[in-house]
Design a protein around this motif. Structure first.
Motif, PDB file in Angstrom:
ATOM      1  N   TYR A 113       9.722   8.094 -14.047  1.00 45.57           N
ATOM      2  CA  TYR A 113       9.993   6.812 -13.382  1.00 45.57           C
ATOM      3  C   TYR A 113       8.787   5.854 -13.526  1.00 45.57           C
ATOM      4  N   PRO A 114       9.057   4.585 -13.824  1.00 46.37           N
ATOM      5  CA  PRO A 114       7.949   3.617 -13.949  1.00 46.37           C
ATOM      6  C   PRO A 114       7.480   3.121 -12.576  1.00 46.37           C
ATOM      7  N   GLY A 127      20.839   0.314  -7.764  1.00 47.66           N
ATOM      8  CA  GLY A 127      19.390   0.132  -7.699  1.00 47.66           C
ATOM      9  C   GLY A 127      18.839   0.339  -6.299  1.00 47.66           C
ATOM     10  N   GLY A 128      19.725   0.454  -5.306  1.00 48.21           N
ATOM     11  CA  GLY A 128      19.281   0.711  -3.934  1.00 48.21           C
ATOM     12  C   GLY A 128      19.469  -0.484  -3.024  1.00 48.21           C
ATOM     13  N   ASP A 129      19.850  -0.189  -1.786  1.00 49.84           N
ATOM     14  CA  ASP A 129      20.076  -1.251  -0.794  1.00 49.84           C
ATOM     15  C   ASP A 129      18.728  -1.801  -0.332  1.00 49.84           C
ATOM     16  N   TYR A 130      18.472  -3.048  -0.680  1.00 52.22           N
ATOM     17  CA  TYR A 130      17.155  -3.661  -0.407  1.00 52.22           C
ATOM     18  C   TYR A 130      17.136  -4.423   0.912  1.00 52.22           C
ATOM     19  N   SER A 131      18.243  -4.367   1.669  1.00 52.66           N
ATOM     20  CA  SER A 131      18.294  -5.115   2.932  1.00 52.66           C
ATOM     21  C   SER A 131      17.422  -4.427   3.982  1.00 52.66           C
ATOM     22  N   PHE A 132      17.254  -5.089   5.121  1.00 49.16           N
ATOM     23  CA  PHE A 132      16.473  -4.475   6.196  1.00 49.16           C
ATOM     24  C   PHE A 132      17.147  -4.751   7.529  1.00 49.16           C
ATOM     25  N   ILE A 141      15.124   3.049  -3.261  1.00 50.04           N
ATOM     26  CA  ILE A 141      15.348   1.829  -4.060  1.00 50.04           C
ATOM     27  C   ILE A 141      14.712   2.036  -5.432  1.00 50.04           C
ATOM     28  N   LEU A 142      15.564   2.257  -6.417  1.00 48.20           N
ATOM     29  CA  LEU A 142      15.067   2.501  -7.774  1.00 48.20           C
ATOM     30  C   LEU A 142      14.652   1.210  -8.465  1.00 48.20           C
ATOM     31  N   ALA A 143      15.362   0.127  -8.169  1.00 45.71           N
ATOM     32  CA  ALA A 143      15.083  -1.173  -8.787  1.00 45.71           C
ATOM     33  C   ALA A 143      14.603  -2.128  -7.679  1.00 45.71           C
ATOM     34  N   PRO A 144      13.292  -2.230  -7.489  1.00 45.03           N
ATOM     35  CA  PRO A 144      12.775  -2.937  -6.307  1.00 45.03           C
ATOM     36  C   PRO A 144      12.635  -4.453  -6.448  1.00 45.03           C
ATOM     37  N   GLY A 145      13.143  -5.026  -7.527  1.00 44.35           N
ATOM     38  CA  GLY A 145      12.969  -6.466  -7.742  1.00 44.35           C
ATOM     39  C   GLY A 145      13.514  -7.316  -6.597  1.00 44.35           C
ATOM     40  N   MET A 192      11.675   7.636  -3.409  1.00 45.58           N
ATOM     41  CA  MET A 192      11.250   6.249  -3.625  1.00 45.58           C
ATOM     42  C   MET A 192      10.683   5.620  -2.355  1.00 45.58           C
ATOM     43  N   CYS A 193      10.776   6.371  -1.253  1.00 49.72           N
ATOM     44  CA  CYS A 193      10.223   5.856   0.007  1.00 49.72           C
ATOM     45  C   CYS A 193       8.764   5.400  -0.138  1.00 49.72           C
ATOM     46  N   PRO A 194       7.921   6.205  -0.807  1.00 53.04           N
ATOM     47  CA  PRO A 194       6.514   5.785  -0.900  1.00 53.04           C
ATOM     48  C   PRO A 194       6.350   4.451  -1.624  1.00 53.04           C
ATOM     49  N   GLN A 195       7.216   4.198  -2.614  1.00 52.79           N
ATOM     50  CA  GLN A 195       7.100   2.943  -3.354  1.00 52.79           C
ATOM     51  C   GLN A 195       7.538   1.751  -2.505  1.00 52.79           C
ATOM     52  N   VAL A 196       8.599   1.930  -1.728  1.00 54.90           N
ATOM     53  CA  VAL A 196       9.048   0.852  -0.839  1.00 54.90           C
ATOM     54  C   VAL A 196       7.940   0.518   0.166  1.00 54.90           C
ATOM     55  N   VAL A 197       7.390   1.573   0.762  1.00 55.53           N
ATOM     56  CA  VAL A 197       6.289   1.385   1.701  1.00 55.53           C
ATOM     57  C   VAL A 197       5.089   0.736   0.998  1.00 55.53           C
TER      58      VAL A 197
END
Lengths: 167, 71
Positions: A24-25, A69-74, A136-140, B1-6
Motif C-alpha cells: 500500500y502507498p 475507497g472508504g467512507d470519508y464522512s465524520f 479509508i484506502l483512498a484518502p483524497g 488504515m486507521c493509523p493513516q486516517v489519524v
C-alpha cells in the motif's frame, strides 16, 4: 519499506491483508510545520478524534461500508453523550470489535477525559468530539472535504490539544 | 488504515496550529507514516486504551498520551 509480515501485532491477519498493507502507498503524514505548545496541559481544552467508526445509534447514520475507497464522512459526538448509545460501524474485519461494541469508551473515552478535568490534569473537555471510520484506502476526499471541516470545528471551539485515537 | 486516517488528521491539524497527541498501536505503521511524535501503547488492534471496561487504565492511557507531548 513497511513489511506487514514482520509485525507481531499483525500476525493474525490474512496473507492477502498482509500483502495489501505491505504494498500500500502509505501517505507521508509529517506536518510541514508542527504546532507550538503554548499552554500547560492543566490550562488546555481537549477534544478527541477517533477513527473507531462510532456513531450515535438511532440518530446518526452508520458509516457506509459500500463507499468506494472508504467512507470519508465524520460524525460529531457531543460531550454529553451516553456512551452506550454509541454503535460500532467500522467496516474492517482485521481487528476484534468486541471492545468497541461492549464498551465504546474503548474508542471514545469522553468520561475518562471528564475525570481528568475533575482531577485538574486538563482544563476543559470540548463540548463535541469527532468520529471517523479509519478504513479509508483512498484518502483524497478525506483530505479535501472532511479534514478542513474538522479543523474549522476545532478552531471555532478553541481546542488546544487533540487526542487522536486509532483502533 | 486507521493509523493513516489519524496521521492525516494530525498532519493538517498541526499545520493549522492545533497540537496533537497521537496514540500508536502499530508503531511500524506509525513510523512508515512519518508521524513525528506518538504515544505507543502495547495493546492489540481494536483496543487502543487497553482492556475494555477498565476505566482507570483507559484514563491513565489518555493522561499519559496527553502528558507525552510535553516531554
Amino acid at each position: 519499506m513497511f513489511d506487514a509480515f514482520n509485525v507481531n501485532k499483525l500476525k493474525h491477519i490474512s496473507i492477502k491483508d498482509k500483502t495489501g498493507l505491505s504494498v500500500y502507498p502509505w501517505r507521508n503524514c509529517k506536518p510541514k510545520k508542527s504546532a507550538k505548545i503554548t499552554k500547560p496541559l492543566s490550562d488546555s481544552k481537549i477534544a478527541i478524534i477517533s477513527s473507531a467508526g462510532l456513531y450515535i445509534k438511532d440518530i446518526q447514520p452508520k458509516f457506509d461500508a459500500k463507499v468506494k475507497g472508504g467512507d470519508y464522512s465524520f460524525r460529531e459526538i457531543p460531550k454529553s453523550i451516553k456512551i452506550n448509545s454509541l454503535g460500532d460501524s467500522h467496516r474492517s474485519l482485521t481487528f476484534d470489535h468486541s471492545g468497541l461494541i461492549s464498551n465504546p469508551e474503548t474508542g471514545m473515552p469522553i468520561p475518562q477525559l471528564i475525570e481528568l478535568k475533575n482531577d485538574g490534569i486538563i482544563k476543559e473537555v470540548n463540548h463535541r468530539h469527532v468520529s471517523l471510520m479509519g478504513s479509508i484506502l483512498a484518502p483524497g476526499r478525506l483530505i479535501k472535504k472532511s479534514i478542513p471541516k474538522i479543523i474549522e470545528i476545532l478552531i471555532n471551539d478553541e481546542v488546544d490539544i487533540v487526542l487522536l485515537i486509532p483502533v | 488504515m486507521c493509523p493513516q486516517v489519524v496521521g492525516l488528521v494530525q498532519k493538517y491539524c498541526e499545520e493549522s496550529g492545533i497540537v496533537c497527541s497521537v496514540i500508536s498501536i502499530i508503531d511500524e505503521i506509525t513510523t512508515q507514516l512519518k508521524i513525528p511524535r506518538f504515544y505507543s501503547v502495547p495493546y492489540l488492534m481494536g483496543f487502543p486504551l487497553g482492556p475494555p471496561h477498565d476505566f482507570n487504565n483507559q484514563k491513565q492511557i489518555c493522561k499519559k498520551a496527553l502528558e507525552f507531548i510535553y516531554q
